[in-house]
Design a protein around this motif. Sequence first.
Motif, PDB file in Angstrom:
ATOM      1  N   CYS A 209       0.845  -1.189   0.000  1.00 52.26           N
ATOM      2  CA  CYS A 209       0.000   0.000   0.000  1.00 52.26           C
ATOM      3  C   CYS A 209       0.886   1.247   0.000  1.00 52.26           C
ATOM      4  O   CYS A 209       1.735   1.399   0.872  1.00 52.26           O
ATOM      5  CB  CYS A 209      -0.901  -0.011   1.221  1.00 52.26           C
ATOM      6  SG  CYS A 209      -1.818   1.502   1.411  1.00 52.26           S
ATOM      7  N   CYS A 212      -0.088   3.171   3.576  1.00 50.89           N
ATOM      8  CA  CYS A 212       0.304   2.675   4.890  1.00 50.89           C
ATOM      9  C   CYS A 212       1.513   1.749   4.780  1.00 50.89           C
ATOM     10  O   CYS A 212       2.040   1.288   5.784  1.00 50.89           O
ATOM     11  CB  CYS A 212      -0.857   1.959   5.575  1.00 50.89           C
ATOM     12  SG  CYS A 212      -1.262   0.361   4.872  1.00 50.89           S
ATOM     13  N   CYS A 266      -6.265  -0.671  -0.487  1.00 53.69           N
ATOM     14  CA  CYS A 266      -5.572  -1.395   0.565  1.00 53.69           C
ATOM     15  C   CYS A 266      -6.584  -2.246   1.329  1.00 53.69           C
ATOM     16  O   CYS A 266      -7.713  -1.836   1.564  1.00 53.69           O
ATOM     17  CB  CYS A 266      -4.936  -0.371   1.486  1.00 53.69           C
ATOM     18  SG  CYS A 266      -4.110  -1.080   2.892  1.00 53.69           S
ATOM     19  N   CYS A 271      -7.046   1.707   6.658  1.00 57.81           N
ATOM     20  CA  CYS A 271      -6.319   2.488   5.663  1.00 57.81           C
ATOM     21  C   CYS A 271      -7.151   2.693   4.399  1.00 57.81           C
ATOM     22  O   CYS A 271      -7.556   3.799   4.092  1.00 57.81           O
ATOM     23  CB  CYS A 271      -5.005   1.787   5.326  1.00 57.81           C
ATOM     24  SG  CYS A 271      -4.133   2.508   3.937  1.00 57.81           S
ATOM     25  N   GLY A 273      -6.273   2.847   1.473  1.00 54.00           N
ATOM     26  CA  GLY A 273      -5.612   3.708   0.501  1.00 54.00           C
ATOM     27  C   GLY A 273      -5.725   3.118  -0.900  1.00 54.00           C
ATOM     28  O   GLY A 273      -5.926   1.922  -1.067  1.00 54.00           O
TER      29      GLY A 273
HETATM   30 ZN   LIG Z   1      -2.874   0.805   3.376  1.00 52.55          ZN
END
Ligand SMILES: [Zn+2]
Lengths: 553, 46
Positions: A209, A212, A266, A271, A273
């Motif tokens: 990711c 993170c 992610c 997260c 993301g």
């Molecule tokens: Zn992440």
Amino acid sequence: MWWYIVAGLTIVAAGAVAVTVILVLSAAFAALAASAVAVFTAGFVPVAMRRAGAVVLRDVDQGHLRVAPPDPPPPGRDPGYLSYYFGPAWRDCGDMLVAGGRAAVRRALSLRAKGPRSVLGYLLDAWRLPDELNSWPGVVGKVIFTGGLVGGLVGLVAGAAVAGTFLLVAALVFALLLGALLGGTWAVCAVLHLVELAALRVRGITVECPSCQRRVGVPVYECPQCQELHHRLLPGSLGVLARTCRCRAELPTLLLRGRSRLRAHCSHPDCRGVLPIGGLTAPTHHVPVVAGKVAGKTVHMLAAIADLRDDDGFAFGDDHTRDSFVNVAEQLQDLRTVPSTLPTAPLRAATFFVGVGSRRRLVYLYDAAGEYYQSSDKVSGLRFLGSTAGMLLVVDPFSLPSVLSRMTAEEIELPQHSTSPPDDVVSRIADGLRERDVGRRRDRIGVRVAVVVTKCDVLLDRGPVPHPYEVRDATGRSERSAAVAAWLADTAGEGGLVRQLANQYAEVGYFAVSAFDAFGAGPRRSGRTGRELSNDPPSAPLRWLLRPRAGAL
Amino acid sequence: MTKVLPPSVVRGRRVVFALLVLSALVSAVVVAALLAAAVVALGSLV
Ligand SMILES: [Zn+2]
Ligand SMILES: Nc1nc2c(ncn2[C@@H]2O[C@H](COP(=O)(O)OP(=O)(O)OP(=O)(O)O)[C@@H](O)[C@H]2O)c(=O)[nH]1
Ligand SMILES: [Mg+2]
Ligand SMILES: [Zn+2]
């Protein structure tokens, strides 16, 4: 006297003949009824089944299939339609058997006044027909028709037996075939998934990711049409090769069939993301750009990307990176306008693909603010160090005390420069890498380090400190690397740094670059000696880091 | 609330329906064979 006997015998004989005729008629009628009813009853089963099938198998969701995803989906269920083979097929077939069987039984046995007559109903009606007649024809008819009723009942039982056998055998064969189909489908799912996993493992492909920096096993994919998230877009009960999203978009379940082109997130719930588009199609390569504040990390990264951009196979990994780097040209127009990276901003890697074919790589460049490298605590918190394969160590020549003092002594105009010398950063990073357990090679940290001496345009242009390639003629990569290392040690007084790096890392390469070369690095004339020489292209350190292992050393 | 089924489900249904027809045919053949055997047995009894 004798004619009484004759008459009596005649009457008895006639009676016997009549009864025999009646019984024979009755038996014949019975046989006729039995076969007709048997054929009718047996034949009725397939007809009833076909009709039930027509009702059950209409191309309409009648609710009994329950294939549509519940809204909201329960935990663990993705918002996709259930595959027909995983559940609905059994439901359909169960429904069809029940409906068909019920219709057949009703048509054969029902005695209800409403609805169509059943076979049994017709038989009883026929049996009651002679009741309309009176006296002896009625009795005779009743006897004959009773034979018919008995025969009909026998036929009904025989027909039902045949029909039941047919149904039983059909159900058995069908269950076997469907079971084989479902088992096969399930096995195909498992095999496809395992093959994909194995292919990724063999090629060493993972995805991490950018937000993170943790590894993502199964990315969460987003439907391009309705943006719903699919947590396990793999061959399975929602579809083998593709699944139908709630919005009816078809999503591929395999990377080979284009799953990687979907927007992915992610898998860590805290997260979510955005992952690079095309993740899991090429091995990832994590490269932090390391140096103290104002050393020139951001500028070097911009220059490297600007330089790489026209390469075959270059592609931005995600929209965030594209938005930040589409206009690198403008950003590099005036280096002083490049904003200082804020330590408060979320640390997100810039991702892009480089190379073609088997050398394609998904590169993650981490440009953390210089503050991150100023304390050991902060360095320990940098999760990406765990997946680091190569590092761009930016060395600002004007942060080195002996260079700076010679320059300032002659009042040479300098660009903004760092005040933190690189040695501290270097030891903190080494501790951080060891803490994160990155691999080791030959007793050293198994990470390649590209030492990038930046702002070399100034060294070439003015001041008492010569450019590294002015001190020593160098053409090949290893010669150039040695020249820059020698310059750091002898001219810049950083022999300690060079030795420290050589002792700690498996591979170290040295480069002299200038961000001004971002758009074509030609030879430049030295302001001091008038000699023509060229810096290393800004992308050279990154290319060197990405070089395959086999070609090393 | 009737809604058209997604094409994948319709396709699956076709396949399963084909299986059903196949098993009906197999069953018909089996039953016919059983009947024939029964008739032959009856014939030899008479
Ligand atoms: Zn992440
Ligand atoms: N002449 C010249 N100046 C440069 C070069 N690279 C960087 N600079 C100067 O150095 C300054 C700082 O560069 P940045 O890339 O922002 O520094 P940084 O390491 O990202 O700093 P932080 O983000 O604060 O950690 C820029 O504003 C430029 O003026 C270069 O190649 N040549
Ligand atoms: Mg910066
Ligand atoms: Zn959708």
